[in-house]
Design a protein around this motif. Structure first.
Motif, short mmCIF file in Angstrom:
data_model
loop_
_atom_site.label_atom_id
_atom_site.label_comp_id
_atom_site.label_asym_id
_atom_site.label_seq_id
_atom_site.Cartn_x
_atom_site.Cartn_y
_atom_site.Cartn_z
N PRO A 571 53.35 58.37 4.57
CA PRO A 571 53.05 59.64 5.28
C PRO A 571 51.59 59.95 5.30
O PRO A 571 50.79 59.15 4.60
N MET A 572 50.99 60.77 6.21
CA MET A 572 49.74 61.09 6.08
C MET A 572 49.46 62.68 6.53
O MET A 572 50.52 63.18 7.18
N ALA A 573 48.36 63.18 6.27
CA ALA A 573 48.10 64.64 6.54
C ALA A 573 46.75 64.78 6.76
O ALA A 573 45.92 64.05 5.78
N SER A 574 46.19 65.71 7.86
CA SER A 574 44.56 65.63 7.84
C SER A 574 44.35 67.13 8.46
O SER A 574 45.03 67.36 9.12
N LEU A 575 43.30 67.50 7.84
CA LEU A 575 42.91 69.10 8.48
C LEU A 575 41.39 68.97 8.84
O LEU A 575 40.83 68.51 8.02
N ALA A 576 41.00 69.32 10.06
CA ALA A 576 39.93 69.13 10.53
C ALA A 576 39.26 70.50 11.12
O ALA A 576 40.05 71.33 11.76
N TRP A 577 38.12 70.65 11.00
CA TRP A 577 37.41 71.97 11.05
C TRP A 577 36.34 71.67 12.13
O TRP A 577 35.22 71.15 11.42
N ILE A 578 36.02 72.05 13.33
CA ILE A 578 34.97 71.84 14.15
C ILE A 578 34.11 73.34 13.95
O ILE A 578 34.86 74.27 14.36
N VAL A 579 32.92 73.24 13.64
CA VAL A 579 32.23 74.25 13.13
C VAL A 579 31.77 75.18 14.68
O VAL A 579 31.39 74.38 15.61
N PRO A 580 32.11 76.38 14.90
CA PRO A 580 31.94 77.07 16.02
C PRO A 580 30.53 76.97 16.51
O PRO A 580 29.60 77.12 15.67
N GLU A 581 30.54 76.98 17.87
CA GLU A 581 29.07 76.88 18.54
C GLU A 581 28.30 78.02 18.20
O GLU A 581 26.85 77.87 18.01
N ARG A 582 28.86 79.00 18.20
CA ARG A 582 27.94 80.36 17.96
C ARG A 582 27.42 80.31 16.50
O ARG A 582 26.40 81.15 16.25
N TRP A 583 28.11 79.56 15.67
CA TRP A 583 27.38 79.74 14.12
C TRP A 583 26.36 78.61 14.37
O TRP A 583 25.45 78.75 13.32
N LEU A 584 26.24 77.80 15.20
CA LEU A 584 24.99 76.82 15.26
C LEU A 584 23.97 77.18 16.16
O LEU A 584 23.15 76.36 16.55
N PHE A 585 23.83 78.56 16.96
CA PHE A 585 23.18 78.65 17.90
C PHE A 585 21.62 78.54 17.35
O PHE A 585 21.28 79.18 16.37
N ASP A 586 20.83 78.01 18.17
CA ASP A 586 19.57 77.53 17.83
C ASP A 586 19.07 77.15 16.37
O ASP A 586 18.34 77.25 15.80
N PHE A 588 19.34 74.01 13.68
CA PHE A 588 19.00 72.42 13.48
C PHE A 588 20.19 71.74 13.77
O PHE A 588 20.12 70.49 14.42
N VAL A 589 21.45 72.11 13.63
CA VAL A 589 22.70 71.30 14.06
C VAL A 589 23.27 71.74 15.18
O VAL A 589 23.28 72.91 15.55
N ASP A 590 23.69 70.55 16.19
CA ASP A 590 24.15 71.14 17.33
C ASP A 590 25.70 70.91 17.30
O ASP A 590 26.32 71.93 17.76
N THR A 591 26.33 70.07 16.70
CA THR A 591 27.93 69.99 16.47
C THR A 591 27.94 69.51 15.03
O THR A 591 27.27 68.90 14.48
N ALA A 592 29.21 69.96 14.47
CA ALA A 592 29.64 69.62 13.13
C ALA A 592 30.97 69.80 12.95
O ALA A 592 31.68 70.64 13.54
N MET A 593 31.57 68.87 12.47
CA MET A 593 32.88 68.80 11.99
C MET A 593 33.12 68.44 10.46
O MET A 593 32.32 67.50 9.91
N VAL A 594 33.85 69.23 9.65
CA VAL A 594 34.47 68.79 8.41
C VAL A 594 36.02 68.35 8.40
O VAL A 594 36.82 69.11 8.98
N TYR A 595 36.44 67.41 7.54
CA TYR A 595 37.76 67.00 7.60
C TYR A 595 37.89 66.36 6.22
O TYR A 595 37.26 66.27 5.54
N GLY A 596 39.39 66.68 5.99
CA GLY A 596 40.07 66.07 4.61
C GLY A 596 41.44 65.40 5.15
O GLY A 596 42.15 65.87 5.91
N THR A 597 41.50 64.26 4.36
CA THR A 597 42.65 63.51 4.94
C THR A 597 43.39 62.74 3.59
O THR A 597 42.68 62.59 2.58
N TRP A 598 44.80 62.98 3.75
CA TRP A 598 45.48 62.37 2.79
C TRP A 598 46.33 61.46 3.55
O TRP A 598 46.96 61.55 4.37
#
Length: 855
Positions: A571-586, A588-598
Motif C-alpha cells: 500500500p501507499m498514501a501521500s498528502l500534498a499541499w500546494i501553498v496558496p498563491e495569495r500567501w506568496l504574493f510579492d 521570494f517564492v513563486d510556487t511551493a509544494m510540501v508533501y509526505g509519503t508512506w
C-alpha cells in the motif's frame, strides 16, 4: 520535456515586457510518474527528469552516464549493468536475480539486468523515480525506476543525423526520421551504431572495455479514429563487446585459498614457503603494471555478446472526456552468448574460474491494462489495472578449480573436515604417503574440479493495482493506493560434477609417478619432490586431455526441481499541499509544494543453485519508506529547489555472500539480511541567474545500517562443517557511496553573425565506497580501509557547442574526465575465501567531436 534551459535558442522569459525580469525562466517540466501528465513541481514524488536536449547538453549517450548528475543513482557496467538507487540494487546479472530498480521503455518492462542499460537512442526524455514504486508500475521493486520515452512518430522537427569520433577509435552514428505512411498512420525509424576500442589492454593481447553495439527502432502510430490510436514498436540490438578487465589486490593472507587451508597451488615448489597464489594476484596488481594495463591471462572471457529483439504495442482509447483505457503488450527475446567469466581469483593463472557458458535464452511476455479517469467533476483522479508477465530464462554455469596440493598432514586434516570423518580413521592413508624422512607430496581435487549446472526458470507474475488522488481543496490532495502481487517460480537444475575417479585413472596412467590414494577426491601421492612442481604436471595432464572451459570428465547429471509462490500487498498514501498563491504574493517564492509519503516495495523471492545441494529458496525482500519533501520555484521562476528526506526499513534484504554446501564446497550464493535501514536526503537545484547562464546543483546523502544480519563463520564451515554464528550487523552497505554531488555550469553566447556558442562544465563527486562481500572483508576494512574501499573521486567533463541556426547544424567538442583521473567503477573484495579484491577502472580522459544536423 526539458529539465533545464534549452541548449540552443533563447530561454523562456516572463510573458510581458512590463514585468521584465533580469533572470531567465525555467521551463515547465511534465512527467508521468503517476500515469498521467503533471507538472513535476506539483508531483509528490522524488523524481529527476531530463529531456533530449538536456541529455545532449551534458553529453549523455548511455544510461550509465546518468549517475553523474542524478542524486542517489549509481550505475556500474561490468558483466551486466548494476543499477542502484539510494543504495538499493542488484550486484549480479545472473538469470536468477530480478532487478531492484525497474527499467521501462515506452511503458514496457525490461526484466533482465543485462538488457537494461539502454543507449539513449531516439530518447525524448528519461525520468528517474527514486524510492519504492510499489503501486503503479508494472513490476514491483524496492529501489526505484528508470522510465525512458521515445520520440514519437510525427513529432515536428525530429529528423536528425548525428555522428561523433574520438579517442580509442571511438565512432558513433545516430539518425532518426519520420516516415509518413498514410493520413492515419505515421512511422518513425531510428538507427544507432557505436564502436570503440578497449582502453584496458591485457598483457595476453586482449583489449577490454570496448564498445560494439548496433540497434534500430521502428515505430508506428495508427490513429484508428478520433478516440483510439495504437502505438507499436520493434527494437533490435546486437552487442559484441568486451567488459572491463580488472586488477587484483591481496587483502587477507589468512583467507581459505591463501594460507587458511594450508594448500599449495601450481607453481608452489617449496611447501615451507607457498607463494604461488599470492604471486599470482600480485602479477596483476595495479601498481606493478603500466597504466591501463591488466594481466589476467588468456583464460579470461570478457565477452559481452547479446542479441535482443523487443516488440510492443500500446492501445490508447479515450472512452470519454473523463475516462481512458490503455492496453500494453510487450514481448522480448534475448540470447546472451557465452563463455563469459563471472569471477575468479584475479590473477593470470586460472586457479579458480566461474563462467557462464553457451547460449542463454531470455524470453518474456508482458501485458498491462490501465484504466485512468476522474470522478466527481475532477475531484478524484484514479488509475487502476492489472499486470501479467510470463518469463523463461536459461543459463549454463560452470565453476572450476585446479588440482591443488598439500603436505600429507594438512591434506588429511582437510579431507577429514570435508568428509566429517575422524582424522584417526585416515591413518592408513598417512601410512601410504610416508617415506623415509617425511611424506610424499600430495596432489588432489580437494576443491571441486568442475561443476556444470544447467538452470532453467519459468516465472509468472500477476498483479492488480489501484491508486487515486482526492483533491480535498484546490491546494490539498490526498493520494492512496495499493498493489497485490503474486509471483510464481518453477526452476529445474541439472548438475554434473567432475568424475574424480576418472581423473585419478587418467593422471596415474599417464604418469605412473602419481600414486592414487583417495580416488573419490582425485588424490595422489607423487613419487618425487615438490621442486618438480607436481601440481602443475597433474594439471597439464588434465588440461591436455580435456581442453576447454569445463576441463574435466563429468558424472551423469542429477536433476533438482523447486516451485515457489510469493505474495505481497504493497500500500501507499501521500498528502500534498500546494501553498496558496495569495500567501506568496510579492514574495521570494513563486510556487511551493510540501508533501509526505508512506510507500512500500516488494521484490520477489527466487530459487538458485547451491553447489552440490541443488536448489534453495531465497525469501522476498520488502521495504517500507517514509518520505517528506518540498518543491519550490522562486525568483520569478528562475530558481527551482526540490528536496526529499526519507527513512526506509528493509526486511530480508537479498545479499550475495560466500557459503559452503553440504559437501563443504565453497559456494557464492544469496541470503537474506534480517533488517536494515536507510536514512537520507536529496537536493536538486537549478538556477538561471540570467537568460544566458544556467547553474545546476544536485546532492544526496544516504546513511546505511544493518540492524540484523546473521551469518556463519566460513572457515569453520569449510574446515569442520560446523555452523558457528557470527553477527555482521556492524558492516557498511556495499557498492553505493554515502554522498554524491554534481555541479553543472552552462553559458550561452548569441550572435546573429556567428550563431549560438554554448560552453558547459560538469563536475561530479562520489564519496568512498565499501566493496566487501563477506565478513573477513569487513575485518580487513577496519584494519586497513585502503584494501577494501574504492576511493572517493571527482570527475570534470567539459563541452562546447556551436549551433548554426540557418543550417540547423550543431558542432560540439568535448572532454570527459578532463583531469584523466583514475578511479574505480566496480570491485569485489572477498576476504574469507579467495582473499583478493578485484578492481575495475573507470574511463580515462576521452576527447572527441560530434556533429548533429536536424531537418
Amino acid at each position: 520535456m526539458c529539465a533545464s534551459q534549452p541548449l540552443y535558442g533563447q530561454a523562456e522569459t516572463e510573458a510581458s515586457a512590463s514585468k521584465k525580469s533580469r533572470y531567465g525562466t525555467l521551463e515547465e517540466v511534465l512527467v508521468t510518474a503517476r500515469k498521467r501528465t503533471e507538472n513535476i513541481q506539483e508531483t509528490p514524488v522524488a523524481i529527476t527528469a531530463l529531456g533530449g536536449e538536456a541529455l545532449r547538453a551534458q553529453g549523455i549517450v548511455s544510461a550509465q552516464e546518468l549517475s553523474k548528475s542524478v542524486p542517489s543513482l549509481q550505475i556500474n557496467d561490468s558483466t551486466a549493468p548494476q543499477i542502484f538507487i539510494r543504495g538499493i540494487g542488484q550486484r549480479s546479472g545472473l538469470a536468477r536475480f530480478d532487478p531492484s530498480v525497474s527499467v521501462y521503455l515506452d511503458g514496457i518492462f525490461i526484466p533482465r539486468p543485462d538488457g537494461q542499460l539502454l543507449d539513449t537512442i531516439d530518447i525524448a526524455n528519461v525520468q528517474v523515480l527514486r524510492g519504492p514504486q510499489g503501486t503503479l508500475f508494472g513490476k514491483n521493486n524496492t529501489g526505484g525506476a528508470l522510465v525512458f520515452k521515445l520520440v514519437k512518430p510525427g513529432t515536428e522537427d525530429a529528423d536528425y543525423v548525428e555522428g561523433a569520433v574520438g579517442e580509442y577509435a571511438d565512432q558513433r552514428f545516430r539518425a532518426g526520421f519520420n516516415v509518413p505512411i498514410s493520413d492515419d498512420l505515421d512511422g518513425r525509424i531510428a538507427l544507432a551504431a557505436h564502436r570503440r576500442d578497449g582502453y584496458l589492454r591485457d598483457q595476453s593481447g586482449g583489449e577490454n572495455q570496448s564498445i560494439d553495439r548496433v540497434s534500430a527502432i521502428f515505430q508506428t502510430d495508427w490513429r484508428i479514429n478520433d478516440r483510439i490510436n495504437m502505438e507499436s514498436l520493434a527494437y533490435l540490438a546486437r552487442i559484441r563487446e568486451h567488459y572491463p578487465s580488472y586488477h587484483c589486490k591481496l587483502i587477507n593472507e589468512e583467507a581459505l585459498f591463501v594460507n587458511g587451508l594450508g594448500i599449495l597451488w601450481a607453481g608452489d615448489t617449496d611447501p615451507s614457503n607457498p607463494r604461488a597464489y599470492q604471486d599470482n594476484c600480485n602479477a596483476n596488481r595495479r601498481g606493478n603494471l603500466r597504466d591501463l594495463v591488466t594481466n589476467q591471462g588468456d583464460s579470461q572471457q570478457q565477452n559481452k555478446d547479446q542479441d535482443v529483439m523487443m516488440l510492443a504495442s500500446t492501445l490508447n482509447w479515450e472512452i470519454n472526456e473523463d475516462t481512458s483505457l490503455k492496453a500494453i503488450l510487450g514481448y522480448r527475446d534475448a540470447t546472451k552468448m557465452g563463455p563469459q567469466t563471472q569471477s575468479d581469483d584475479g590473477g593470470p593463472r586460472p586457479y579458480f574460474r566461474a563462467l557462464v557458458l553457451g547460449d542463454n535464452e531470455q524470453e518474456s511476455l508482458t501485458g498491462e491494462l490501465q484504466l485512468n479517469g476522474s470522478l466527481f467533476n475532477g475531484d478524484v483522479e484514479y488509475t487502476a489495472g492489472i499486470f501479467l508477465q510470463r518469463e523463461f530464462k536459461s543459463e549454463r554455469f560452470v565453476t572450476a578449480n585446479q588440482l591443488i596440493g598439500a603436505e600429507a598432514l594438512p591434506f588429511i586434516a582437510l579431507a577429514a573436515g570435508q568428509s566429517g570423518a575422524d582424522i584417526s580413521a585416515l591413518d592408513p592413508v598417512l601410512d601410504l604417503l610416508s617415506v623415509p624422512g617425511g611424506t610424499l607430496p600430495v596432489v588432489a581435487g580437494a576443491l571441486p574440479i568442475s561443476t556444470v549446472q544447467d538452470f532453467e526458470i519459468d516465472g509468472e507474475t500477476y498483479a492488480i493495482f489501484s491508486q487515486a488522488t482526492w483533491h480535498l481543496t484546490d491546494n490539498l490532495e490526498f493520494t492512496f493506493g495499493g498493489r497485490y502481487t503474486e509471483e510464481k517460480r518453477e526452476s529445474d537444475l541439472f548438475t554434473r560434477t567432475a568424475d574424480s575417479e576418472a581423473i585419478s585413472t587418467l593422471i596415474s596412467s599417464t604418469n605412473p609417478r602419481f600414486l592414487p590414494v583417495l580416488p573419490s577426491m582425485a588424490a595422489f601421492g607423487y613419487l618425487g619432490s615438490w621442486s618438480e612442481d607436481p601440481i602443475q604436471i597433474a594439471n597439464d595432464i588434465l588440461a591436455e586431455a580435456f581442453p576447454g572451459d569445463i576441463g574435466a570428465p563429468l558424472n551423469p547429471a542429477t536433476k533438482d526441481e523447486l516451485e515457489s509462490t510469493f505474495r505481497e500487498f504493497t500500500p501507499m498514501a501521500s498528502l500534498a499541499w500546494i501553498v496558496p498563491e495569495r500567501w506568496l504574493f510579492d514574495a521570494f517564492v513563486d510556487t511551493a509544494m510540501v508533501y509526505g509519503t508512506w510507500s512500500n516495495g516488494f521484490k520477489s523471492g527466487f530459487q538458485e543453485p547451491f553447489g552440490q545441494d541443488g536448489l534453495i529458496e531465497v525469501a522476498p525482500e520488502t521495504l517500507e519508506n517514509f518520505e517528506l519533501g518540498f518543491k519550490i520555484d522562486a525568483l520569478n521562476k528562475s530558481l527551482r529547489l526540490n528536496v526529499a528526506l526519507y527513512s526506509m526499513t528493509f526486511e530480508n534484504m537479498q545479499l550475495i555472500t560466500v557459503s559452503v554446501d553440504s559437501a563443504n564446497t565453497l559456494v557464492v550464493s544469496s541470503q537474506n539480511a534480517g533488517e536494515a535501514t536507510i536514512d537520507g536526503g536529496e537536493l536538486e537545484l537549478q538556477w538561471l541567474p540570467s537568460e544566458n547562464l544556467m547553474l545546476s546543483l544536485n546532492y544526496s546523502n544516504n546513511n546505511y545500517e544493518f540492524v540484523e544480519f546473521d551469518d556463519f563463520d566460513l572457515k569453520a564451515l569449510a574446515l569442520t562443517g560446523q555452523q558457528v554464528p557470527i553477527d555482521r550487523s556492524d558492516e557498511e552497505f556495499a557498492v553505493s557511496p554515502e554522498e554524491t554531488a554534481s555541479l553543472g555550469i552552462q553559458y550561452t553566447f548569441y550572435s546573429d553573425d556567428i550563431g549560438v556558442i554554448t560552453p558547459r562544465l560538469d563536475i561530479s563527486y562520489k564519496s568512498e565506497v565499501y566493496m566487501g562481500l563477506d565478513d573477513d572483508a569487513w575485518e580487513v576494512a577496519k584494519r586497513d580501509p585502503d584494501l577494501v574501499y574504492a576511493d572517493a573521486y571527482t570527475l570534470i567533463d567539459a563541452r562546447v557547442s556551436w549551433f548554426q541556426p540557418n543550417n540547423n547544424l550543431t558542432l560540439s567538442a568535448y572532454v570527459k574526465n578532463l583531469t584523466d583521473k583514475r578511479y574505480d567503477v566496480g570491485a569485489v573484495a572477498t576476504g574469507s575465501s579467495i582473499g583478493t579484491n578485484v578492481q575495475v577502472l573507470g574511463e580515462p580522459r576521452m576527447i572527441g567531436i560530434e556533429a548533429r544536423k536536424t531537418f
